[in-house]
Scaffold this motif. Structure first.
Motif, short mmCIF file in Angstrom:
data_model
loop_
_atom_site.label_atom_id
_atom_site.label_comp_id
_atom_site.label_asym_id
_atom_site.label_seq_id
_atom_site.Cartn_x
_atom_site.Cartn_y
_atom_site.Cartn_z
N VAL A 26 0.84 -1.21 0.00
CA VAL A 26 0.00 0.00 0.00
C VAL A 26 0.87 1.25 0.00
N GLN A 27 1.94 1.25 0.79
CA GLN A 27 2.85 2.40 0.82
C GLN A 27 3.55 2.58 -0.52
N ARG A 28 3.93 1.48 -1.15
CA ARG A 28 4.59 1.57 -2.46
C ARG A 28 3.65 2.15 -3.51
N VAL A 29 2.40 1.72 -3.50
CA VAL A 29 1.42 2.24 -4.46
C VAL A 29 1.16 3.72 -4.19
N ASN A 30 1.01 4.09 -2.92
CA ASN A 30 0.79 5.50 -2.59
C ASN A 30 1.98 6.36 -3.01
N ARG A 31 3.20 5.87 -2.80
CA ARG A 31 4.39 6.62 -3.20
C ARG A 31 4.44 6.77 -4.72
N THR A 32 4.08 5.73 -5.45
CA THR A 32 4.05 5.79 -6.91
C THR A 32 3.03 6.82 -7.39
#
Length: 111
Positions: A26-32
């Protein structure tokens, strides 16, 4: 074994495993998503800056054309300003405007 048991076993084998939410994903998707938004905003800012610079260049060309067309009249208008008292006045006005702009930027930073 019946066909019902076989299909139930197959459904259990193909089912997604039970697990909690994946916070790292979820953090990776939000950062992207944040990176893509920042990239779009940067591209838009660059386009706006280019448009402003092109308009400024056009304004300078128009001003240069007008100066060339009316050069002697402009010289007669500007020459008295460059003489003794006029030059001091222009310098004082320029310094006053510079101080006003710098103090305004300082006020904006404190807000």
């Amino acid at each position: 074994m019946t066909s019902t048991d076989t299909s139930g076993d197959l459904a259990r084998m193909l089912a997604f495993p039970e697990r909690g939410p994946d916070e790292i994903f979820v953090q990776r998707v939000n950062r992207t998503i944040d990176i893509e938004i920042a990239d779009r905003l940067a591209k838009q800012a660059r386009r706006e800056a280019i448009i402003v610079e092109l308009l400024a260049a056009g304004a300078l060309l128009v001003a240069a054309r007008q100066l060339i067309a009316n050069g002697t009249d402009v010289a007669n208008l500007v020459l008295p300003l460059v003489s003794e008292l006029g030059a001091l006045t222009i310098l004082a006005a320029t310094l006053f405007l510079l101080v006003a702009l710098v103090s305004e930027e300082g006020i904006e930073r404190t807000r």
